[in-house]
Scaffold this motif. Structure first.
Motif, PDB file in Angstrom:
ATOM      1  N   ARG A 285       0.682  -1.156  -0.129  1.00  0.00           N
ATOM      2  CA  ARG A 285      -0.183  -0.228   0.139  1.00  0.00           C
ATOM      3  C   ARG A 285       0.795   1.312  -0.218  1.00  0.00           C
ATOM      4  NH1 ARG A 285      -5.083  -0.890   4.135  1.00  0.00           N
ATOM      5  NH2 ARG A 285      -6.030  -2.812   3.131  1.00  0.00           N
ATOM      6  N   ALA A 286       1.979   1.186   0.921  1.00  0.00           N
ATOM      7  CA  ALA A 286       2.702   2.408   0.762  1.00  0.00           C
ATOM      8  C   ALA A 286       3.602   2.749  -0.347  1.00  0.00           C
ATOM      9  CB  ALA A 286       3.777   2.307   1.904  1.00  0.00           C
ATOM     10  N   ARG A 287       3.860   1.507  -1.018  1.00  0.00           N
ATOM     11  CA  ARG A 287       4.587   1.668  -2.522  1.00  0.00           C
ATOM     12  C   ARG A 287       3.838   2.214  -3.521  1.00  0.00           C
ATOM     13  NH1 ARG A 287       7.043  -0.745  -6.793  1.00  0.00           N
ATOM     14  NH2 ARG A 287       9.464  -0.620  -6.764  1.00  0.00           N
ATOM     15  N   GLU A 288       2.576   1.607  -3.314  1.00  0.00           N
ATOM     16  CA  GLU A 288       1.643   2.081  -4.456  1.00  0.00           C
ATOM     17  C   GLU A 288       1.323   3.522  -4.422  1.00  0.00           C
ATOM     18  OE1 GLU A 288      -0.672  -2.276  -5.358  1.00  0.00           O
ATOM     19  OE2 GLU A 288      -1.619  -0.501  -3.893  1.00  0.00           O
ATOM     20  N   GLU A 289       1.117   4.122  -3.036  1.00  0.00           N
ATOM     21  CA  GLU A 289       1.093   5.366  -2.953  1.00  0.00           C
ATOM     22  C   GLU A 289       2.164   6.114  -3.195  1.00  0.00           C
ATOM     23  OE1 GLU A 289      -0.891   9.080  -1.651  1.00  0.00           O
ATOM     24  OE2 GLU A 289      -1.685   6.777  -2.360  1.00  0.00           O
ATOM     25  N   LEU A 290       3.442   5.501  -2.873  1.00  0.00           N
ATOM     26  CA  LEU A 290       4.547   6.422  -3.594  1.00  0.00           C
ATOM     27  C   LEU A 290       4.555   6.446  -5.088  1.00  0.00           C
ATOM     28  CD1 LEU A 290       7.398   7.777  -2.929  1.00  0.00           C
ATOM     29  CD2 LEU A 290       8.272   5.254  -2.784  1.00  0.00           C
ATOM     30  N   GLU A 291       4.325   5.432  -5.725  1.00  0.00           N
ATOM     31  CA  GLU A 291       4.412   5.504  -7.149  1.00  0.00           C
ATOM     32  C   GLU A 291       3.138   6.425  -7.559  1.00  0.00           C
ATOM     33  OE1 GLU A 291       4.428   2.230 -10.710  1.00  0.00           O
ATOM     34  OE2 GLU A 291       4.052   1.553  -8.844  1.00  0.00           O
ATOM     35  N   ARG A 292       2.088   6.396  -6.877  1.00  0.00           N
ATOM     36  CA  ARG A 292       1.196   7.546  -7.400  1.00  0.00           C
ATOM     37  C   ARG A 292       1.802   8.946  -7.358  1.00  0.00           C
ATOM     38  NH1 ARG A 292      -2.885   3.915  -5.498  1.00  0.00           N
ATOM     39  NH2 ARG A 292      -2.348   4.579  -3.129  1.00  0.00           N
ATOM     40  N   ASN A 293       2.396   9.264  -6.514  1.00  0.00           N
ATOM     41  CA  ASN A 293       2.788  10.522  -6.297  1.00  0.00           C
ATOM     42  C   ASN A 293       4.193  10.903  -7.073  1.00  0.00           C
ATOM     43  OD1 ASN A 293       0.839  11.249  -4.203  1.00  0.00           O
ATOM     44  ND2 ASN A 293       2.274  10.124  -2.817  1.00  0.00           N
ATOM     45  N   ILE A 294       4.817   9.784  -7.231  1.00  0.00           N
ATOM     46  CA  ILE A 294       5.885   9.998  -8.237  1.00  0.00           C
ATOM     47  C   ILE A 294       5.145  10.211  -9.639  1.00  0.00           C
ATOM     48  CG2 ILE A 294       7.811   8.836  -9.449  1.00  0.00           C
ATOM     49  CD1 ILE A 294       8.607   7.537  -6.821  1.00  0.00           C
ATOM     50  N   ARG A 295       4.394   9.598 -10.200  1.00  0.00           N
ATOM     51  CA  ARG A 295       3.844   9.809 -11.376  1.00  0.00           C
ATOM     52  C   ARG A 295       3.408  11.221 -11.485  1.00  0.00           C
ATOM     53  NH1 ARG A 295       7.058   6.182 -13.099  1.00  0.00           N
ATOM     54  NH2 ARG A 295       6.484   4.094 -12.551  1.00  0.00           N
ATOM     55  N   LYS A 296       2.758  11.674 -10.619  1.00  0.00           N
ATOM     56  CA  LYS A 296       2.215  13.179 -10.442  1.00  0.00           C
ATOM     57  C   LYS A 296       3.268  14.170 -11.243  1.00  0.00           C
ATOM     58  CE  LYS A 296      -1.142  12.874  -6.969  1.00  0.00           C
ATOM     59  NZ  LYS A 296      -1.414  13.308  -5.380  1.00  0.00           N
ATOM     60  N   ASN A 297       4.511  13.813 -10.498  1.00  0.00           N
ATOM     61  CA  ASN A 297       5.878  14.704 -10.831  1.00  0.00           C
ATOM     62  C   ASN A 297       5.559  16.254 -10.944  1.00  0.00           C
ATOM     63  OD1 ASN A 297       8.470  14.892 -11.727  1.00  0.00           O
ATOM     64  ND2 ASN A 297       8.029  14.479 -13.976  1.00  0.00           N
TER      65      ASN A 297
ATOM     66  N   PHE B 219       8.053  13.992   0.925  1.00  0.00           N
ATOM     67  CA  PHE B 219       7.820  13.654   2.342  1.00  0.00           C
ATOM     68  C   PHE B 219       8.126  14.825   3.086  1.00  0.00           C
ATOM     69  CE2 PHE B 219       8.622   9.548   0.501  1.00  0.00           C
ATOM     70  CZ  PHE B 219       7.693   8.567   1.049  1.00  0.00           C
ATOM     71  N   PRO B 220       7.986  15.021   4.158  1.00  0.00           N
ATOM     72  CA  PRO B 220       8.213  16.102   4.993  1.00  0.00           C
ATOM     73  C   PRO B 220      10.123  15.968   5.025  1.00  0.00           C
ATOM     74  CG  PRO B 220       6.772  14.956   6.198  1.00  0.00           C
ATOM     75  CD  PRO B 220       6.858  14.174   5.144  1.00  0.00           C
ATOM     76  N   LEU B 221      10.468  17.013   5.486  1.00  0.00           N
ATOM     77  CA  LEU B 221      11.910  17.451   5.597  1.00  0.00           C
ATOM     78  C   LEU B 221      12.108  16.559   6.557  1.00  0.00           C
ATOM     79  CD1 LEU B 221      12.565  21.144   5.104  1.00  0.00           C
ATOM     80  CD2 LEU B 221      12.746  19.533   3.209  1.00  0.00           C
TER      81      LEU B 221
ATOM     82  N   SER C 226      15.847  15.893   1.454  1.00  0.00           N
ATOM     83  CA  SER C 226      14.283  16.132   0.830  1.00  0.00           C
ATOM     84  C   SER C 226      14.397  15.353  -0.333  1.00  0.00           C
ATOM     85  CB  SER C 226      14.112  17.613   0.672  1.00  0.00           C
ATOM     86  OG  SER C 226      15.007  18.189  -0.249  1.00  0.00           O
ATOM     87  N   MET C 227      13.222  14.925  -0.876  1.00  0.00           N
ATOM     88  CA  MET C 227      12.962  14.262  -1.861  1.00  0.00           C
ATOM     89  C   MET C 227      11.912  14.305  -2.840  1.00  0.00           C
ATOM     90  SD  MET C 227      13.298   9.942  -2.557  1.00  0.00           S
ATOM     91  CE  MET C 227      11.807   9.496  -1.274  1.00  0.00           C
ATOM     92  N   THR C 228      12.109  14.649  -4.215  1.00  0.00           N
ATOM     93  CA  THR C 228      10.958  14.988  -5.175  1.00  0.00           C
ATOM     94  C   THR C 228      10.800  13.748  -5.974  1.00  0.00           C
ATOM     95  OG1 THR C 228      12.496  16.106  -6.744  1.00  0.00           O
ATOM     96  CG2 THR C 228      11.433  17.233  -4.963  1.00  0.00           C
ATOM     97  N   ALA C 229      10.128  13.912  -6.924  1.00  0.00           N
ATOM     98  CA  ALA C 229       9.878  12.584  -8.104  1.00  0.00           C
ATOM     99  C   ALA C 229      11.304  12.595  -8.849  1.00  0.00           C
ATOM    100  CB  ALA C 229       8.728  13.072  -8.916  1.00  0.00           C
TER     101      ALA C 229
ATOM    102  N   VAL D  57      13.495   5.696  -0.036  1.00  0.00           N
ATOM    103  CA  VAL D  57      14.566   6.268  -1.063  1.00  0.00           C
ATOM    104  C   VAL D  57      14.666   5.138  -2.128  1.00  0.00           C
ATOM    105  CG1 VAL D  57      16.672   7.371  -1.484  1.00  0.00           C
ATOM    106  CG2 VAL D  57      15.422   7.887   0.809  1.00  0.00           C
ATOM    107  N   PHE D  58      14.987   4.005  -1.626  1.00  0.00           N
ATOM    108  CA  PHE D  58      15.259   3.076  -2.417  1.00  0.00           C
ATOM    109  C   PHE D  58      13.953   2.478  -3.392  1.00  0.00           C
ATOM    110  CE2 PHE D  58      15.020  -1.818  -3.367  1.00  0.00           C
ATOM    111  CZ  PHE D  58      16.016  -1.867  -3.725  1.00  0.00           C
ATOM    112  N   ASP D  59      12.676   2.567  -3.051  1.00  0.00           N
ATOM    113  CA  ASP D  59      11.683   2.310  -3.412  1.00  0.00           C
ATOM    114  C   ASP D  59      11.217   3.338  -4.627  1.00  0.00           C
ATOM    115  OD1 ASP D  59      10.836  -0.165  -2.083  1.00  0.00           O
ATOM    116  OD2 ASP D  59       9.329   0.738  -0.816  1.00  0.00           O
ATOM    117  N   ALA D  60      11.529   4.548  -4.294  1.00  0.00           N
ATOM    118  CA  ALA D  60      11.375   5.440  -5.114  1.00  0.00           C
ATOM    119  C   ALA D  60      12.426   5.620  -6.231  1.00  0.00           C
ATOM    120  CB  ALA D  60      11.736   6.925  -4.615  1.00  0.00           C
ATOM    121  N   TYR D  61      13.776   5.136  -6.019  1.00  0.00           N
ATOM    122  CA  TYR D  61      14.776   5.090  -6.898  1.00  0.00           C
ATOM    123  C   TYR D  61      14.267   3.722  -8.029  1.00  0.00           C
ATOM    124  CZ  TYR D  61      19.141   3.403  -9.136  1.00  0.00           C
ATOM    125  OH  TYR D  61      20.191   3.013 -10.112  1.00  0.00           O
ATOM    126  N   CYS D  62      13.782   2.740  -7.509  1.00  0.00           N
ATOM    127  CA  CYS D  62      13.368   1.583  -8.215  1.00  0.00           C
ATOM    128  C   CYS D  62      12.174   2.054  -9.042  1.00  0.00           C
ATOM    129  CB  CYS D  62      12.914   0.235  -7.264  1.00  0.00           C
ATOM    130  SG  CYS D  62      14.369  -0.422  -6.551  1.00  0.00           S
TER     131      CYS D  62
END
Length: 401
Positions: free
Chosen positions: A286-298, A304-306, A330-333, A390-395
């Motif tokens: 569930r967490a990874r799918e939400e991360l992917e949705r937010n990354i796709r928004k770009n 995430f918060p600082l 900090s991390m963006t898409a 960070v690892f999941d976002a990179y993948c």
């Protein structure tokens, strides 16, 4: 020529196995299970081979070696060899082979080839790193190619209960037994006759291991008074309201500061609240799918918060040099960014686009190591912050697993 049975390194034979090996057997309730131990001995005595296993616990190489009848030269992460004492132990006492995580490493392949030609046994964790949620990544194609290239006997192992005893995200150990199960033995002759697709099918059936499925089938309790502590490293989004960085843990309970939901981590590695139950694996999905949705928004916003960081290093001439112990992460898409309170070279800010990062892995002490423009950096966030995001976002961004 006999296998490594008669060529144990002196330190292994006289120190590690009799004392540390016996200690591990007792502490972790280790059991070796094999339906065909005779074939195991005959195959390996005739000239060494390969041992493949899932990777779920930090002590996996030692746990397997404590019950296996022959010495295994394990392939280990290169970062371990950068630590003087640990590196000396791995090279001279255990005979490990170095492997750069997240990168193709021809030197490692040559070292494995040389070891096999000396009729020793080489142990490989095809995932290259420990599982975060007890599930195994799909590594069958690369592993199948290695098996076909070397054409030596292969022993396929499942470690049962290793994840449950202490998940990678967890702060504390639990009580429960670990089984080292030999799932499959393939002879050189069998491998010779098999196609790559045949080998992949055998690996998929025998090497792939799911801790959540194993728990559903066996219902083996792993007791502990602080089972949930550290789970925020796995659940970087709340599994209920999907808020970022709001999960915290205490004892056997986790809670979300946003939706005020609380749940218990059970002895069967399930997350249970008043209305529902899910596995830790499902919560991570569930967490990874939400991360992917937010990354796709770009949309350029922060994912995430600082967060505060406590260590930033750069590799120079094979050594890790500390550049800072205080920074904001900090991390963006599109990138990861570091704003330094202090820096050895007086740098105020560094930004690394994901598109320019060629490798990124999580290694010891929840540290993240990445390669950018042929330079290797390593950083660590505060203890409760998740390196997994960070690892999941990179993948996700690089299109891999």
């Amino acid at each position: 020529m006999k296998a490594e049975k008669y060529k144990w390194p002196p330190a292994m034979k006289y120190l590690l196995l009799p004392f540390y090996g016996t200690y591990l057997k007792r502490k972790y309730g280790l059991t070796l299970v094999s339906d065909d131990e005779k074939s195991l001995r005959i195959l390996l005595e005739n000239g060494g081979g390969l041992v493949f296993s899932n990777h779920v616990h930090t002590l996996d190489p030692f746990l397997i070696s404590a019950v296996f009848p022959y010495h295994i030269r394990w392939v280990a992460g290169a970062y371990l060899f950068k630590m003087k004492a640990v590196g000396y132990l791995l090279r001279n006492w255990v005979g490990c082979i170095s492997k750069s995580q997240g990168k193709n490493d021809l030197g490692t392949i040559r070292a494995i080839k040389n070891a096999l030609e000396e009729n020793t046994i080489v142990g490989v964790f095809p995932e290259g790193t420990r599982s975060w949620d007890g599930e195994m990544m799909d590594i069958t194609t690369g592993s199948a190619k290695i098996m076909k290239i070397f054409r030596r006997p292969v022993v396929i192992i499942n470690i049962e209960g290793g994840y449950n005893r202490k998940p990678r995200w967890a702060k504390n150990d639990r009580k429960g037994n670990i089984t080292i199960r030999i799932k499959k033995i393939l002879s050189s002759e069998e491998l010779e006759e098999m196609s790559i697709s045949d080998v992949e099918a055998v690996l998929r059936e025998n090497l792939s291991f799911s801790s959540s499925s194993w728990q559903k089938e066996n219902r083996m309790p792993f007791e502990g008074r602080k089972r949930a502590e550290g789970i925020e490293r796995l659940l970087y989004y709340c599994p209920y309201c999907l808020s970022a960085g709001t999960v915290s843990s205490n004892g056997n309970m986790l809670s979300c500061s946003s939706c005020r939901k609380s749940a218990e981590v059970s002895v069967y590695d399930e997350i249970i609240d008043e209305e529902s139950m899910m596995s830790e694996r499902d919560a991570h999905i569930r967490a990874r799918e939400e991360l992917e949705r937010n990354i796709r928004k770009n949309d350029g916003t922060l994912l995430f918060p600082l967060e505060r960081g406590i260590l930033f290093q750069k590799e120079e001439k094979g050594r890790l040099v500390k550049l800072s112990s205080s920074f904001i992460f900090s991390m963006t898409a599109g990138s990861i960014r570091f704003s330094f309170s202090s820096h050895k070279e007086k740098v105020r800010e560094m930004t690394f686009p994901f598109s320019e990062i060629s490798a990124l892995v999580i290694n010891a002490k929840q540290s993240i190591e990445f390669t950018h423009m042929k330079n290797t950096y390593r950083f660590r966030l505060e203890e409760t912050k998740s390196p997994l995001k960070v690892f999941d976002a990179y993948c996700i961004i690089r299109g891999g697993n």
